[in-house]
Design a protein around this motif. Structure first.
Motif, PDB file in Angstrom:
ATOM      1  N   THR A  57       0.803  -1.225   0.000  1.00  0.00           N
ATOM      2  CA  THR A  57       0.000   0.000   0.000  1.00  0.00           C
ATOM      3  C   THR A  57       0.835   1.274   0.000  1.00  0.00           C
ATOM      4  O   THR A  57       0.305   2.347  -0.309  1.00  0.00           O
ATOM      5  CB  THR A  57      -0.909   0.024   1.248  1.00  0.00           C
ATOM      6  N   GLY A  58       2.090   1.172   0.351  1.00  0.00           N
ATOM      7  CA  GLY A  58       2.907   2.374   0.485  1.00  0.00           C
ATOM      8  C   GLY A  58       2.573   3.172   1.731  1.00  0.00           C
ATOM      9  O   GLY A  58       3.102   4.281   1.923  1.00  0.00           O
ATOM     10  N   ASP A  59       1.722   2.617   2.589  1.00  0.00           N
ATOM     11  CA  ASP A  59       1.311   3.290   3.833  1.00  0.00           C
ATOM     12  C   ASP A  59       2.197   2.792   4.971  1.00  0.00           C
ATOM     13  O   ASP A  59       2.156   1.616   5.340  1.00  0.00           O
ATOM     14  CB  ASP A  59      -0.158   2.964   4.123  1.00  0.00           C
ATOM     15  N   ASN A  60       3.001   3.696   5.514  1.00  0.00           N
ATOM     16  CA  ASN A  60       3.983   3.331   6.527  1.00  0.00           C
ATOM     17  C   ASN A  60       3.390   3.236   7.929  1.00  0.00           C
ATOM     18  O   ASN A  60       4.115   3.004   8.896  1.00  0.00           O
ATOM     19  CB  ASN A  60       5.133   4.348   6.531  1.00  0.00           C
ATOM     20  N   ARG A  61       2.064   3.386   8.056  1.00  0.00           N
ATOM     21  CA  ARG A  61       1.457   3.401   9.392  1.00  0.00           C
ATOM     22  C   ARG A  61       1.216   1.998   9.946  1.00  0.00           C
ATOM     23  O   ARG A  61       1.019   1.850  11.147  1.00  0.00           O
ATOM     24  CB  ARG A  61       0.129   4.157   9.347  1.00  0.00           C
ATOM     25  N   TYR A  62       1.214   0.985   9.090  1.00  0.00           N
ATOM     26  CA  TYR A  62       0.920  -0.376   9.564  1.00  0.00           C
ATOM     27  C   TYR A  62       2.067  -0.887  10.435  1.00  0.00           C
ATOM     28  O   TYR A  62       3.231  -0.908  10.019  1.00  0.00           O
ATOM     29  CB  TYR A  62       0.714  -1.330   8.379  1.00  0.00           C
ATOM     30  N   ARG A  63       1.714  -1.307  11.638  1.00  0.00           N
ATOM     31  CA  ARG A  63       2.708  -1.813  12.580  1.00  0.00           C
ATOM     32  C   ARG A  63       2.130  -3.006  13.362  1.00  0.00           C
ATOM     33  O   ARG A  63       0.921  -3.080  13.605  1.00  0.00           O
ATOM     34  CB  ARG A  63       3.126  -0.729  13.575  1.00  0.00           C
ATOM     35  N   SER A  64       3.006  -3.912  13.759  1.00  0.00           N
ATOM     36  CA  SER A  64       2.618  -4.990  14.673  1.00  0.00           C
ATOM     37  C   SER A  64       3.031  -4.593  16.087  1.00  0.00           C
ATOM     38  O   SER A  64       3.920  -3.748  16.267  1.00  0.00           O
ATOM     39  CB  SER A  64       3.302  -6.300  14.282  1.00  0.00           C
ATOM     40  N   PRO A  65       2.402  -5.176  17.120  1.00  0.00           N
ATOM     41  CA  PRO A  65       2.780  -4.828  18.497  1.00  0.00           C
ATOM     42  C   PRO A  65       4.257  -5.032  18.792  1.00  0.00           C
ATOM     43  O   PRO A  65       4.871  -4.227  19.494  1.00  0.00           O
ATOM     44  CB  PRO A  65       1.909  -5.760  19.351  1.00  0.00           C
ATOM     45  N   SER A  66       4.845  -6.093  18.250  1.00  0.00           N
ATOM     46  CA  SER A  66       6.250  -6.365  18.557  1.00  0.00           C
ATOM     47  C   SER A  66       7.179  -5.316  17.978  1.00  0.00           C
ATOM     48  O   SER A  66       8.266  -5.081  18.508  1.00  0.00           O
ATOM     49  CB  SER A  66       6.647  -7.748  18.029  1.00  0.00           C
ATOM     50  N   GLU A  67       6.759  -4.657  16.897  1.00  0.00           N
ATOM     51  CA  GLU A  67       7.598  -3.602  16.324  1.00  0.00           C
ATOM     52  C   GLU A  67       7.653  -2.379  17.225  1.00  0.00           C
ATOM     53  O   GLU A  67       8.599  -1.598  17.159  1.00  0.00           O
ATOM     54  CB  GLU A  67       7.067  -3.223  14.934  1.00  0.00           C
ATOM     55  N   LEU A  68       6.632  -2.226  18.070  1.00  0.00           N
ATOM     56  CA  LEU A  68       6.633  -1.123  19.026  1.00  0.00           C
ATOM     57  C   LEU A  68       7.358  -1.487  20.311  1.00  0.00           C
ATOM     58  O   LEU A  68       7.721  -0.615  21.090  1.00  0.00           O
ATOM     59  CB  LEU A  68       5.197  -0.709  19.359  1.00  0.00           C
ATOM     60  N   GLU A  69       7.535  -2.782  20.532  1.00  0.00           N
ATOM     61  CA  GLU A  69       8.137  -3.245  21.772  1.00  0.00           C
ATOM     62  C   GLU A  69       9.557  -3.753  21.569  1.00  0.00           C
ATOM     63  O   GLU A  69      10.168  -4.269  22.487  1.00  0.00           O
ATOM     64  CB  GLU A  69       7.296  -4.381  22.366  1.00  0.00           C
ATOM     65  N   SER A  70      10.086  -3.643  20.379  1.00  0.00           N
ATOM     66  CA  SER A  70      11.365  -4.272  20.061  1.00  0.00           C
ATOM     67  C   SER A  70      12.493  -3.709  20.908  1.00  0.00           C
ATOM     68  O   SER A  70      12.553  -2.517  21.208  1.00  0.00           O
ATOM     69  CB  SER A  70      11.685  -4.073  18.577  1.00  0.00           C
ATOM     70  N   GLU A  71      13.384  -4.616  21.298  1.00  0.00           N
ATOM     71  CA  GLU A  71      14.555  -4.245  22.061  1.00  0.00           C
ATOM     72  C   GLU A  71      15.795  -4.704  21.308  1.00  0.00           C
ATOM     73  O   GLU A  71      15.742  -5.607  20.490  1.00  0.00           O
ATOM     74  CB  GLU A  71      14.519  -4.908  23.445  1.00  0.00           C
ATOM     75  N   SER A  72      16.916  -4.097  21.614  1.00  0.00           N
ATOM     76  CA  SER A  72      18.161  -4.481  20.961  1.00  0.00           C
ATOM     77  C   SER A  72      18.645  -5.812  21.516  1.00  0.00           C
ATOM     78  O   SER A  72      18.243  -6.243  22.590  1.00  0.00           O
ATOM     79  CB  SER A  72      19.227  -3.410  21.193  1.00  0.00           C
TER      80      SER A  72
END
Length: 525
Positions: free
Chosen positions: A256-271
């Motif tokens: 879609t070219g829409d960069n707003r789609y995210r999964s929960p883990s992408e917001l919680e990711s740690e190094s």
């Protein structure tokens, strides 16, 4: 692509990076596009009944995903013990030198998960499991073709490192594919498979070594594990819901070219650095700072050490007292197998007892309710050891010590269930680190005990060596009784444990993410 809906994911090996946030709060976050414009994210979740959600897989697929790999790795773990006599003769070294291979395997199982677990968090379980299991299969080449004991020791280290994925980390998969209310029987089955795999191999490996040579023990397990690896390549799918949703979000962004789609883990990711720190330093801190964790860890470590010690002791005692051949001397392990089946049945009783007491307590779960099984069956470990020790005379019928093996493994079985169930319930989101610390201690005991088994039982005598173990385990047997009476008070004074005043539903939801390590962590799980 299936429709999307906000539902929870039981997929994280570690506690959430944002435990205080709910999905609505995270959905309110904003991202900035290339033009500097801010937009609210679109947070993806599985829709109810989504066939790609591992929680909705068929029962046959769920069972296949975890059971066979765990069983074969467990069999390979203990099969090495049956190679030691022949290996010692061929290489011209003492048997205790060959026993170092048992040490390196379990030591690797203690250390490797601290590094492999973060990889599951970052790249998913399928890639880690299949890569590790494939390398585990290749390690048999070291063991089957090795021309010196050094090759065996190094090969066992790498075998333990890669095999830990199928015995310890595989427990995390249960949180991915089983709902909380459906998980008691699967976890009991997993415990059974892990322990059964560890104790069953000597039954047949002695005959293999006796008839065609010790190297064929490794070839047989390589063939079986290799066949399973090929099957897993085609049928083992990703079980982490977070990884699946991340793939969906990435696909939607590309389509879609829409960069707003995210999964929960992408917001919680740690190094990787943060995950490694969380999986190691916190585990040691809780292990050494919490008396409950330490003494439960010591109890289960002693039990698992005795399990691996008996891989050497059983052939030694029956061959020495009754003159049995190498193959026949492995048959007493049937006593352990019978005890394992009884442990599974009584474990289901303990689960039903827990549910009954919880219902009587207005549905409120109390961690101490998990201790009924350990209080009833845990004391059987020292009792069985005492009987086994003082039936070690040539004039005593061989059936007597075999019968004694049944209460020994039954006690060990319930020590496992009680330790991990209680730790999970009592320490909530900290239980993953607490279990990791206990698992490290447990596997190090399992690594060390076989090194002195022969010297101990020959030097002290079969009777008094067993008596010493019985006395040590008897000293630890009161642990569940003390916790049943004083556990609530201890938890109230701990900065990590769950206090009685906390919301039990919230605690159990957090504990679900760490319940998977119950196996965790049998080193053989």
């Amino acid at each position: 692509m299936p429709a999307l809906k906000k539902t929870s994911i039981n997929a994280s090996f570690f506690p959430k990076a944002f435990p205080e946030e709910n999905d609505d709060e995270r959905s309110d976050r904003e991202i900035t596009n290339e033009k500097g414009e801010k937009h609210k994210i679109i947070l993806l979740h599985f829709e109810e009944g989504d066939p790609e959600d591992p929680l909705n897989w068929s029962l046959s697929r769920k069972w296949f995903t975890v059971s066979m790999m765990t069983c074969l790795i467990g069999l390979s773990t203990s099969a090495y013990g049956s190679t030691i006599s022949g290996m010692s003769d061929e290489y011209g070294v003492a048997e205790v030198v060959c026993q170092v291979g048992m040490f390196t395997f379990n030591a690797a199982c203690a250390i490797a998960p601290l590094f492999l677990a973060p990889l599951c968090e970052l790249i998913g379980r399928r890639e880690v499991y299949l890569t590790a299991y494939g390398l585990f299969v290749l390690c048999f080449l070291f063991l089957a073709l090795g021309q010196n004991v050094e090759t065996q020791i190094i090969g066992r280290w790498f075998s333990g490192m890669f095999g830990s994925c199928g015995t310890i980390l595989v427990g995390g998969t249960f949180a991915d594919i089983w709902r909380t209310e459906d998980r008691s029987i699967p976890m009991s089955c997993f415990t059974f498979v892990a322990i059964f795999g560890t104790i069953a191999a000597p039954v047949y490996c002695g005959f293999i070594s006796e008839r065609v040579g010790w190297r064929w023990i490794e070839w047989v397990h390589m063939i079986a594990s290799g066949i399973l690896f090929i099957v897993e390549l085609f049928f083992f799918k990703e079980t982490r819901g977070a990884k699946i949703l991340s793939g969906r979000a990435k696909a939607l962004r590309e389509q879609t070219g829409d960069n707003r789609y995210r999964s929960p883990s992408e917001l919680e990711s740690e190094s990787i650095k943060q995950l490694l720190k969380k999986s190691s330093t916190r585990a040691v801190k809780i292990l050494m700072g919490e008396p409950v964790i330490f003494f439960f860890g010591l109890w289960i470590a002693m039990a698992w050490g005795i399990t691996f010690l008996f891989l050497s002791v059983i052939p030694l005692t029956f061959a020495g007292n009754h003159g049995w051949s190498e193959g026949i001397a492995g048959l007493p392990y049937f006593g352990l197998i019978i005890g394992c089946f009884i442990g599974f049945a009584t474990g289901l009783w303990a689960d039903r007892k827990y549910d009954q007491v919880q219902r009587d307590n207005n549905g409120i779960a109390v961690p101490e309710y998990r201790l009924y099984g350990a209080m009833c069956f845990g004391p059987l470990l020292p009792i069985g050891l005492f009987i086994f020790s003082f039936t070690q005379y040539a004039h005593v019928h061989w059936i007597a010590p075999i019968i004694a093996l049944v209460p020994i493994i039954l006690g060990i079985y319930h020590i496992f269930l009680a330790t991990y169930n209680y730790t999970t319930d009592a320490y909530g989101e900290m239980s993953s680190s607490a279990i990791a610390g206990q698992g490290f201690m447990r596997n190090m005991f399992a690594a060390s005990f076989p090194l002195f088994a022969t010297q101990m039982f020959k030097g002290m005598g079969f009777q008094f060596a067993g008596l010493l173990l019985a006395l040590i385990t008897a000293a630890l047997a009161p642990i569940p009784f003390v916790l049943f009476k004083y556990g609530a008070r201890i938890r109230a004074s701990s900065k990590y444990a769950v206090a009685d005043g906390q919301d039990e539903h919230q605690v159990r939801e957090t504990a679900d993410r760490t319940l998977a390590e119950k196996n965790a962590l049998h080193g053989s799980a």
